[in-house]
Write a protein that holds these residues in place. Structure first.
Motif, PDB file in Angstrom:
ATOM      1  N   GLU A   2      12.189 -59.458 -60.833  1.00  0.00           N
ATOM      2  CA  GLU A   2      13.164 -59.246 -61.898  1.00  0.00           C
ATOM      3  C   GLU A   2      13.808 -60.536 -62.399  1.00  0.00           C
ATOM      4  O   GLU A   2      14.020 -60.712 -63.592  1.00  0.00           O
ATOM      5  N   ASP A   3      14.142 -61.422 -61.494  1.00  0.00           N
ATOM      6  CA  ASP A   3      14.828 -62.653 -61.900  1.00  0.00           C
ATOM      7  C   ASP A   3      14.704 -63.677 -60.774  1.00  0.00           C
ATOM      8  O   ASP A   3      14.155 -63.396 -59.700  1.00  0.00           O
ATOM      9  N   SER A   4      15.241 -64.874 -61.014  1.00  0.00           N
ATOM     10  CA  SER A   4      15.113 -65.948 -60.021  1.00  0.00           C
ATOM     11  C   SER A   4      15.949 -65.679 -58.777  1.00  0.00           C
ATOM     12  O   SER A   4      15.616 -66.160 -57.688  1.00  0.00           O
ATOM     13  N   THR A   5      17.018 -64.917 -58.918  1.00  0.00           N
ATOM     14  CA  THR A   5      17.816 -64.559 -57.741  1.00  0.00           C
ATOM     15  C   THR A   5      16.997 -63.712 -56.780  1.00  0.00           C
ATOM     16  O   THR A   5      16.985 -63.951 -55.562  1.00  0.00           O
ATOM     17  N   ARG A   6      16.302 -62.728 -57.313  1.00  0.00           N
ATOM     18  CA  ARG A   6      15.448 -61.886 -56.483  1.00  0.00           C
ATOM     19  C   ARG A   6      14.288 -62.692 -55.898  1.00  0.00           C
ATOM     20  O   ARG A   6      13.908 -62.498 -54.733  1.00  0.00           O
ATOM     21  N   VAL A  32      14.010 -72.265 -54.949  1.00  0.00           N
ATOM     22  CA  VAL A  32      13.675 -70.858 -55.193  1.00  0.00           C
ATOM     23  C   VAL A  32      12.605 -70.330 -54.240  1.00  0.00           C
ATOM     24  O   VAL A  32      12.598 -69.140 -53.894  1.00  0.00           O
ATOM     25  N   ASP A  84      14.343 -68.914 -65.406  1.00  0.00           N
ATOM     26  CA  ASP A  84      14.349 -70.245 -64.803  1.00  0.00           C
ATOM     27  C   ASP A  84      13.738 -70.196 -63.409  1.00  0.00           C
ATOM     28  O   ASP A  84      13.611 -69.143 -62.797  1.00  0.00           O
ATOM     29  N   THR A 120      15.022 -61.211 -67.813  1.00  0.00           N
ATOM     30  CA  THR A 120      15.997 -61.816 -66.906  1.00  0.00           C
ATOM     31  C   THR A 120      15.411 -62.919 -66.035  1.00  0.00           C
ATOM     32  O   THR A 120      16.137 -63.547 -65.260  1.00  0.00           O
ATOM     33  N   PRO A 166      14.922 -72.200 -60.289  1.00  0.00           N
ATOM     34  CA  PRO A 166      15.932 -73.145 -59.800  1.00  0.00           C
ATOM     35  C   PRO A 166      15.486 -73.868 -58.530  1.00  0.00           C
ATOM     36  O   PRO A 166      14.486 -73.515 -57.891  1.00  0.00           O
ATOM     37  N   GLN A 214      13.369 -66.133 -48.823  1.00  0.00           N
ATOM     38  CA  GLN A 214      14.244 -66.355 -47.663  1.00  0.00           C
ATOM     39  C   GLN A 214      13.848 -65.458 -46.500  1.00  0.00           C
ATOM     40  O   GLN A 214      14.346 -65.617 -45.390  1.00  0.00           O
ATOM     41  N   THR A 230      14.337 -65.820 -55.097  1.00  0.00           N
ATOM     42  CA  THR A 230      14.903 -66.606 -54.002  1.00  0.00           C
ATOM     43  C   THR A 230      15.062 -65.758 -52.756  1.00  0.00           C
ATOM     44  O   THR A 230      14.765 -66.202 -51.630  1.00  0.00           O
ATOM     45  N   GLU A 231      15.529 -64.527 -52.917  1.00  0.00           N
ATOM     46  CA  GLU A 231      15.702 -63.621 -51.780  1.00  0.00           C
ATOM     47  C   GLU A 231      14.374 -63.337 -51.081  1.00  0.00           C
ATOM     48  O   GLU A 231      14.300 -63.295 -49.857  1.00  0.00           O
TER      49      GLU A 231
END
Length: 306
Positions: free
Chosen positions: A7-11, A46, A41, A38, A43, A17, A13-14
């Motif tokens: 969905e996005d770079s936050t997901r 990531v 980027d 969404t 980052p 991890q 990254t998760e």
């Protein structure tokens, strides 16, 4: 690993991890059927501790790739393909850290401004085609001496490309410069790579009307060069003789789909069959006749004393 539907770079990254049994991956794929609005980027950090040999990130709305986005792949990455995104910012200054990176594809993005110098000892294939906002400088490729394939087509370069821009590419084999709106006379020292390594040059679909006698000196004697779909009218010996005399391959120069006048400017070719054979055998004059079928007796009568 296929993350095409992230969905996005936050997901993203998760995901990275998460503890993996191993951190050395062969390939990452992000290639959605429909771009996710969404995901814009990549980052820093990531991909966590994971490294890749190959990365394919295509057909997304990613605009920014930060310097430390794929930092853990410095010693593993061989191929980086990010074509067809919306990339405006890319960390070119870090390329020399990727010690095994052979292929970089950033085609059809939105890179803008003066193109930074490409400094890398490993890179052999570079594709920047379709980035219409780039401007080349004379030093842009001096730090990438091992390039063999360079794609700079569809970049709207116009008359902005300086002479000697390809001078230091002594290993370059294939150069793509199609559909760049290059106008007028091809300038002196435009393609003058050292030791004449080039086997193929493509200048199709520009607006060229002539070449300088010394505009193409980096082409191998056994190489080919294509000028199809330009605006070239005259093949005078003064302009073309230097190039033609060096080339040894039949059909080495492709002049099809140009408005060739085929007047006394081509008489020198009719007098030298070996020179005529350098041009593609299907080259036609503006009147529709094949250049190879021009009646030599008529030219003897009308051009011999000129």
């Amino acid at each position: 690993m296929d993350c095409s539907n992230v969905e996005d770079s936050t997901r993203l990254t998760e995901i990275f991890q998460t503890p993996f049994a191993f951190n050395d991956f062969e390939r990452l794929i992000i290639d959605p059927l429909t771009p996710v609005s969404t995901l814009y980027d990549l980052p820093a950090g990531v991909f966590g501790p994971v490294s890749f040999k190959e990365i394919d990130v295509m057909n997304t709305l990613i605009e920014t790739v930060e310097e430390e986005a794929i930092v853990n792949s410095h010693n593993t990455l061989v191929r980086l393909n990010m074509r067809g995104n919306k990339i405006r910012e890319f960390p070119f200054e870090t390329l020399d850290l990727y010690v095994w990176l052979k292929e970089l594809n950033l085609a059809n993005n939105q890179l803008l401004g003066v193109m930074p110098d490409i400094v890398t000892e490993a890179l052999t294939t570079l594709d920047l085609s379709g980035n219409t906002g780039f401007i080349l400088t004379e030093t842009v490729f001096t730090g990438s001496p091992h390039l063999e394939v360079l794609r700079l087509n569809n970049m709207a370069l116009g008359d902005t490309t300086p002479p000697n821009v390809f001078l230091d590419l002594s290993n370059l084999k294939t150069l793509y410069l199609q559909n760049n709106d290059i106008p007028g006379t091809l300038i002196e020292d435009f393609i003058n790579t050292l030791s004449q390594p080039l086997l193929a040059v493509y200048l199709d679909g520009n607006s060229l009307s002539q070449i300088h006698p010394l505009s193409v000196t980096g082409l191998s004697d056994s190489g080919i060069i294509s000028f199809t779909n330009n605006q070239i009218e005259y093949l005078t010996q003064g302009n073309w003789g230097e190039l033609v005399s060096r080339l040894t391959r039949y059909d080495a120069i492709d002049m099809r789909h140009n408005p060739l006048v085929c007047g006394c400017d081509v008489y020198w070719l009719l007098l030298d069959s070996s020179a005529m054979r350098v041009f593609n055998s299907l080259t036609t004059c503006s009147g529709g006749n094949l250049m190879t079928d021009l009646p030599k007796p008529w030219f003897d009568d009308h051009c011999a004393t000129l």
